[in-house]
Design an enzyme around this catalytic site. Structure first.
Site, PDB file in Angstrom:
ATOM      1  N   ASN A  63     -12.392  48.491  -0.595  1.00 37.74           N
ATOM      2  CA  ASN A  63     -11.179  48.480   0.216  1.00 37.74           C
ATOM      3  C   ASN A  63      -9.975  48.449  -0.720  1.00 37.74           C
ATOM      4  OD1 ASN A  63      -9.169  48.132   2.090  1.00 37.74           O
ATOM      5  ND2 ASN A  63      -9.801  46.084   2.738  1.00 37.74           N
ATOM      6  N   LYS A  65      -6.925  48.716   0.033  1.00 39.93           N
ATOM      7  CA  LYS A  65      -5.791  48.064   0.698  1.00 39.93           C
ATOM      8  C   LYS A  65      -4.509  48.870   0.470  1.00 39.93           C
ATOM      9  CE  LYS A  65      -8.206  43.699   0.501  1.00 39.93           C
ATOM     10  NZ  LYS A  65      -8.113  42.221   0.425  1.00 39.93           N
ATOM     11  N   HIS A 149     -10.517  43.220   9.983  1.00 45.97           N
ATOM     12  CA  HIS A 149     -10.286  42.561   8.695  1.00 45.97           C
ATOM     13  C   HIS A 149      -9.335  41.380   8.883  1.00 45.97           C
ATOM     14  CE1 HIS A 149      -9.076  41.923   4.515  1.00 45.97           C
ATOM     15  NE2 HIS A 149     -10.168  42.592   4.173  1.00 45.97           N
ATOM     16  N   GLU A 151      -6.930  40.265   7.208  1.00 47.11           N
ATOM     17  CA  GLU A 151      -5.513  40.534   6.975  1.00 47.11           C
ATOM     18  C   GLU A 151      -4.870  41.176   8.196  1.00 47.11           C
ATOM     19  OE1 GLU A 151      -6.440  40.922   2.240  1.00 47.11           O
ATOM     20  OE2 GLU A 151      -5.981  42.740   3.380  1.00 47.11           O
ATOM     21  N   GLU A 221     -16.571  38.013   5.436  1.00 46.93           N
ATOM     22  CA  GLU A 221     -15.558  37.763   4.417  1.00 46.93           C
ATOM     23  C   GLU A 221     -14.846  36.442   4.724  1.00 46.93           C
ATOM     24  OE1 GLU A 221     -13.871  41.610   2.426  1.00 46.93           O
ATOM     25  OE2 GLU A 221     -13.137  41.501   4.466  1.00 46.93           O
ATOM     26  N   GLY A 227      -9.185  37.645  -2.206  1.00 45.44           N
ATOM     27  CA  GLY A 227      -8.050  37.791  -3.096  1.00 45.44           C
ATOM     28  C   GLY A 227      -7.599  36.504  -3.759  1.00 45.44           C
ATOM     29  N   SER A 267     -13.581  38.212  -3.154  1.00 45.57           N
ATOM     30  CA  SER A 267     -13.485  38.103  -4.615  1.00 45.57           C
ATOM     31  C   SER A 267     -14.769  38.503  -5.327  1.00 45.57           C
ATOM     32  CB  SER A 267     -13.055  36.683  -5.026  1.00 45.57           C
ATOM     33  OG  SER A 267     -11.766  36.387  -4.537  1.00 45.57           O
TER      34      SER A 267
END
Length: 311
Positions: A63, A65, A149, A151, A221, A227, A267
């Site tokens: 991904n 992003k 996701h 985010e 996730e 991240g 990560s």
């Protein structure tokens, strides 16, 4: 040993009773490496075979992003085209929307392309919506889309209650766009012992909109690991993957539980992928920052070899 334990938040794990009959202990992952043990021994694979609980092919998605320029993406694609990748892995990359066409024109057919999001239907009068509809994504060469996701959930405000994410999933699948469906808990939810509750709620929202799971990959996730440089221990990730597979068995079917791939994200990098890949219920990875480095992403793809137990 101390260095390994410092990679993860210091909490005692999931305060939820393990429902799997083969669970050897109701005590869930204590602090540090010294407490690690191989739970669910019924899943121990025969030696000399690929140690996967499910029957699906190992899957690694990158991904990208909101990263990259035309020049940097051209270099990344060149690195991927030149990489030696294991054959028994499905590999997918998700460029920013505006670079999908560029990547589609340059990338080897060995790697599929995913979008990072899509619209809930056929589109229309939605000025400024760059996420596009499923038909447009497929027209640009996409075979996959990432949905749900964290985010999108926690920054943009998409949730399961509308059910906005479910509508996207249903429409994407109806247009033959395959889905990487993301689930995962925030740090405060894990500390409160709600990891399973959160993941199962998110799973149910997807399930309410899915009639066939053939073209769906689940990506677990944990939000606190995305991240941040913090990564779940292999045992922590394995525990949730086992729970999700059991959820499939109890709520959908044993066949779907076996065939649906459950991948880990948070990560993941070239240094930790091998240990994570050794876990029986981790069927691959959804990779963030490390997917922007061609050689390191190739290392993660090739971690499938870690599943092959030496004879």
């Amino acid at each position: 040993m101390a260095a390994a334990s410092s990679l993860v938040p210091q909490f005692s794990g999931l305060a939820v009773e393990c429902e799997r009959a083969s669970c050897l202990s109701s005590t869930l992952f204590f602090h540090g490496v010294s407490s690690r043990r191989r739970l669910f021994s019924a899943r121990r694979a025969p030696r000399g075979v690929v140690a996967m609980a499910g029957t699906g092919k190992f899957f690694v998605g990158g991904n990208w992003k909101c990263n990259g320029t035309k020049d940097s993406i051209s270099k990344l694609v060149a690195d991927l085209n030149n990489a030696k990748l294991e054959n028994d892995v499905d590999v997918v990359v998700a460029p920013p929307f505006i670079y999908i066409d560029q990547v589609n024109n340059l990338l080897t057919d060995r790697i599929d392309i995913s979008a990072q999001n899509c619209w809930v239907g056929k589109g229309g009068a939605f000025t400024g919506e760059i996420r596009s509809r499923a038909e447009q994504l497929m027209d640009m060469g996409c075979k996959w889309v990432i949905l749900g996701h964290s985010e999108r959930r926690h920054i943009i405000g998409e949730d399961d209650q509308v059910p906005f994410i479910g509508k996207k999933t249903s429409y994407a699948l109806s247009q033959n766009l395959k889905v990487i469906a993301c689930i995962g808990e925030k740090l405060e939810e894990r500390e409160a012992g709600k990891t399973f509750d959160v993941c199962f709620q998110q799973m149910q929202a997807f399930a309410d909109s899915i009639t066939s799971w053939e073209n769906v990959v689940i990506a677990y996730e944990p939000v606190w690991a995305i991240g941040t440089g913090k990564v779940a221990t292999p045992e922590q990730a394995q525990e949730v993957h086992v729970a999700v597979r059991d959820w499939f068995k109890k709520n959908i079917s044993a066949e779907v539980a076996s065939s649906t791939r459950i991948i880990y994200g948070g990560s993941v990098n070239g240094s930790n992928c091998s240990e994570l890949a050794k876990q029986g219920d981790i069927d691959g990875f959804l990779v963030g920052g490390a997917s922007l480095k061609g050689p390191e992403f190739a290392t993660i793809v090739n971690s499938v070899t870690s599943k092959k137990v030496a004879v």
